[in-house]
Design a protein around this motif. Structure first.
Motif, PDB file in Angstrom:
ATOM      1  N   ASN A  23      37.007  33.646  34.895  1.00  0.00           N
ATOM      2  CA  ASN A  23      38.123  33.614  33.966  1.00  0.00           C
ATOM      3  C   ASN A  23      39.364  34.174  34.654  1.00  0.00           C
ATOM      4  O   ASN A  23      39.343  35.278  35.171  1.00  0.00           O
ATOM      5  CB  ASN A  23      37.765  34.446  32.726  1.00  0.00           C
ATOM      6  CG  ASN A  23      38.859  34.436  31.689  1.00  0.00           C
ATOM      7  OD1 ASN A  23      39.923  33.855  31.877  1.00  0.00           O
ATOM      8  ND2 ASN A  23      38.598  35.075  30.575  1.00  0.00           N
ATOM      9  N   GLN A  24      40.442  33.429  34.655  1.00  0.00           N
ATOM     10  CA  GLN A  24      41.675  33.835  35.316  1.00  0.00           C
ATOM     11  C   GLN A  24      42.734  34.278  34.306  1.00  0.00           C
ATOM     12  O   GLN A  24      43.928  34.157  34.569  1.00  0.00           O
ATOM     13  CB  GLN A  24      42.205  32.683  36.187  1.00  0.00           C
ATOM     14  CG  GLN A  24      41.233  32.206  37.234  1.00  0.00           C
ATOM     15  CD  GLN A  24      40.887  33.280  38.248  1.00  0.00           C
ATOM     16  OE1 GLN A  24      41.751  33.973  38.738  1.00  0.00           O
ATOM     17  NE2 GLN A  24      39.613  33.419  38.550  1.00  0.00           N
ATOM     18  N   GLU A  25      42.326  34.770  33.176  1.00  0.00           N
ATOM     19  CA  GLU A  25      43.226  35.197  32.104  1.00  0.00           C
ATOM     20  C   GLU A  25      44.157  36.317  32.577  1.00  0.00           C
ATOM     21  O   GLU A  25      43.704  37.293  33.164  1.00  0.00           O
ATOM     22  CB  GLU A  25      42.400  35.695  30.919  1.00  0.00           C
ATOM     23  CG  GLU A  25      43.199  36.139  29.735  1.00  0.00           C
ATOM     24  CD  GLU A  25      43.847  34.984  28.997  1.00  0.00           C
ATOM     25  OE1 GLU A  25      44.971  35.169  28.514  1.00  0.00           O
ATOM     26  OE2 GLU A  25      43.225  33.914  28.912  1.00  0.00           O
ATOM     27  N   VAL A  26      45.465  36.164  32.357  1.00  0.00           N
ATOM     28  CA  VAL A  26      46.425  37.200  32.738  1.00  0.00           C
ATOM     29  C   VAL A  26      47.099  37.839  31.524  1.00  0.00           C
ATOM     30  O   VAL A  26      47.916  38.748  31.699  1.00  0.00           O
ATOM     31  CB  VAL A  26      47.496  36.663  33.721  1.00  0.00           C
ATOM     32  CG1 VAL A  26      46.862  36.231  35.024  1.00  0.00           C
ATOM     33  CG2 VAL A  26      48.321  35.573  33.104  1.00  0.00           C
ATOM     34  N   ASN A  27      46.750  37.399  30.329  1.00  0.00           N
ATOM     35  CA  ASN A  27      47.331  37.974  29.127  1.00  0.00           C
ATOM     36  C   ASN A  27      47.079  39.481  29.100  1.00  0.00           C
ATOM     37  O   ASN A  27      45.948  39.929  29.198  1.00  0.00           O
ATOM     38  CB  ASN A  27      46.737  37.313  27.880  1.00  0.00           C
ATOM     39  CG  ASN A  27      47.425  37.768  26.612  1.00  0.00           C
ATOM     40  OD1 ASN A  27      48.614  38.052  26.606  1.00  0.00           O
ATOM     41  ND2 ASN A  27      46.664  37.835  25.537  1.00  0.00           N
ATOM     42  N   GLN A  32      52.358  33.398  30.093  1.00  0.00           N
ATOM     43  CA  GLN A  32      50.918  33.553  29.903  1.00  0.00           C
ATOM     44  C   GLN A  32      50.561  34.917  29.322  1.00  0.00           C
ATOM     45  O   GLN A  32      49.379  35.255  29.202  1.00  0.00           O
ATOM     46  CB  GLN A  32      50.206  33.367  31.240  1.00  0.00           C
ATOM     47  CG  GLN A  32      50.342  31.964  31.805  1.00  0.00           C
ATOM     48  CD  GLN A  32      49.638  31.842  33.129  1.00  0.00           C
ATOM     49  OE1 GLN A  32      48.438  32.082  33.218  1.00  0.00           O
ATOM     50  NE2 GLN A  32      50.385  31.467  34.162  1.00  0.00           N
ATOM     51  N   GLY A  33      51.577  35.728  28.985  1.00  0.00           N
ATOM     52  CA  GLY A  33      51.335  36.996  28.311  1.00  0.00           C
ATOM     53  C   GLY A  33      51.247  38.211  29.215  1.00  0.00           C
ATOM     54  O   GLY A  33      50.887  39.298  28.766  1.00  0.00           O
ATOM     55  N   ALA A  34      51.591  38.060  30.482  1.00  0.00           N
ATOM     56  CA  ALA A  34      51.557  39.199  31.397  1.00  0.00           C
ATOM     57  C   ALA A  34      52.774  40.095  31.198  1.00  0.00           C
ATOM     58  O   ALA A  34      53.803  39.667  30.668  1.00  0.00           O
ATOM     59  CB  ALA A  34      51.508  38.711  32.846  1.00  0.00           C
ATOM     60  N   LYS A  84      47.855  41.613  31.389  1.00  0.00           N
ATOM     61  CA  LYS A  84      47.802  42.183  32.743  1.00  0.00           C
ATOM     62  C   LYS A  84      49.204  42.563  33.202  1.00  0.00           C
ATOM     63  O   LYS A  84      50.200  41.981  32.783  1.00  0.00           O
ATOM     64  CB  LYS A  84      47.207  41.181  33.742  1.00  0.00           C
ATOM     65  CG  LYS A  84      45.814  40.721  33.423  1.00  0.00           C
ATOM     66  CD  LYS A  84      44.818  41.778  33.727  1.00  0.00           C
ATOM     67  CE  LYS A  84      43.411  41.219  33.512  1.00  0.00           C
ATOM     68  NZ  LYS A  84      42.394  42.217  33.636  1.00  0.00           N
TER      69      LYS A  84
END
Length: 110
Positions: free
Chosen positions: A3-7, A31-33, A9
């Motif tokens: 999973n490469q989710e950055v939200n 993307q929420g970073a 981060k």
């Protein structure tokens, strides 16, 4: 694939104020970073402020930090300020390219 989710981060992008770094800053923000955007000097401050404004308009948090990152003390200060605001740095990206005309190793020929 992992999973490469950055939200949520914290992403620090050296050179994140303009050009490729600015595009990455906006993309990660979308993307929420949370963004840490260093800029070198007063001459680049306006571009950094514009990128921060764009990041905030997307709904993301951001932090501008001024400093010449060719100086080790400024790199340490950058990470210290990022950690003070966000608690940590999850991802660090360098988009800065600079040619230094210095010897990188000493000549061992006697």
């Amino acid at each position: 694939m992992a999973n490469q989710e950055v939200n949520g981060k914290v992403v620090l992008i050296a050179g994140g104020a303009k050009n490729l770094g600015g595009l990455l800053s906006r993309d990660f923000a979308a993307q929420g970073a949370k963004l840490v955007i260093p800029y070198n000097s007063e001459s680049t401050r306006a571009e950094a402020e514009k990128t921060l404004s764009d990041v905030q308009a997307i709904g993301a948090e951001g932090l501008l930090v001024q400093g010449d990152l060719t100086q080790l003390s400024n790199i340490k200060a950058l990470f210290d300020q990022a950690e003070e605001k966000f608690g940590k740095v999850d991802i660090a990206i360098n988009t800065v390219g600079k040619v230094l005309k210095k010897t990188v190793c000493r000549d061992v020929r006697a």
